[in-house]
Design a protein around this motif. Structure first.
Motif, short mmCIF file in Angstrom:
data_model
loop_
_atom_site.label_atom_id
_atom_site.label_comp_id
_atom_site.label_asym_id
_atom_site.label_seq_id
_atom_site.Cartn_x
_atom_site.Cartn_y
_atom_site.Cartn_z
N GLN A 71 0.83 -1.20 0.00
CA GLN A 71 0.00 0.00 0.00
C GLN A 71 0.87 1.25 0.00
O GLN A 71 0.57 2.22 -0.69
CB GLN A 71 -0.94 0.01 1.20
N GLN A 72 1.96 1.23 0.75
CA GLN A 72 2.87 2.37 0.76
C GLN A 72 3.47 2.60 -0.62
O GLN A 72 3.62 3.74 -1.07
CB GLN A 72 3.97 2.18 1.81
N ASP A 95 0.82 4.15 -2.79
CA ASP A 95 0.69 5.56 -2.44
C ASP A 95 1.81 6.39 -3.06
O ASP A 95 1.56 7.48 -3.58
CB ASP A 95 0.67 5.75 -0.92
N SER A 96 3.02 5.87 -3.02
CA SER A 96 4.16 6.58 -3.62
C SER A 96 3.99 6.73 -5.13
O SER A 96 4.26 7.79 -5.70
CB SER A 96 5.47 5.85 -3.33
N ASP A 140 1.13 6.67 -6.79
CA ASP A 140 0.05 7.64 -7.01
C ASP A 140 0.55 9.07 -6.87
O ASP A 140 0.18 9.95 -7.66
CB ASP A 140 -1.11 7.39 -6.04
#
Length: 128
Positions: free
Chosen positions: A99-100, A103-104, A106
């Motif tokens: 997920q991290q 997010d990066s 995105d």
């Protein structure tokens, strides 16, 4: 049920089922002359597939299955639950890491879109 049917039912390739059987992970799967497995055999193979995909090593899988055979004692369930929670925690940690990364990525996409928009604005200013 045949290996092919079992594979489709449990989402495990026939080749992988063969590996599970030949690796000694399971006492299940004594083929009859017709090549058909019992429901109990297939449930065990499905369990093995789930454990292996969840990150259990062959040794851990063997241990888990052996504990299941001794299910009469309360402590065996507790040990199995502890094993499952350990791997659940590891899978959850892996999900958080993924997920991290998402997010990066995105964030980088948003920045690239902003840069692209800024470049178009500058180009318009120059031509006007």
């Amino acid at each position: 049920m045949t290996l092919e049917t079992a594979g489709r039912r449990y989402g495990i390739s026939g080749e992988q089922l063969e590996v599970y059987l030949s690796s000694g992970l399971s006492g299940a799967g004594t083929l009859t002359e017709t090549g058909v497995y019992t429901e109990a055999d297939l449930e065990t193979l499905g369990l093995i597939g789930t454990l292996m995909r969840a990150g259990f090593s062959r040794e851990e899988t063997k241990q888990y299955l052996m504990l299941g055979e001794k299910q009469k004692a309360d402590w065996t369930s507790a040990v199995q639950i502890r094993m499952l929670r350990k791997h659940r925690s590891s899978l959850l940690e892996n999900i958080h890491e993924k997920q991290q990364l998402l997010d990066s990525i995105d964030f980088m996409i948003r920045n690239k879109k902003k840069e692209k928009g800024s470049m178009k604005d500058r180009e318009r200013e120059v031509t006007e």
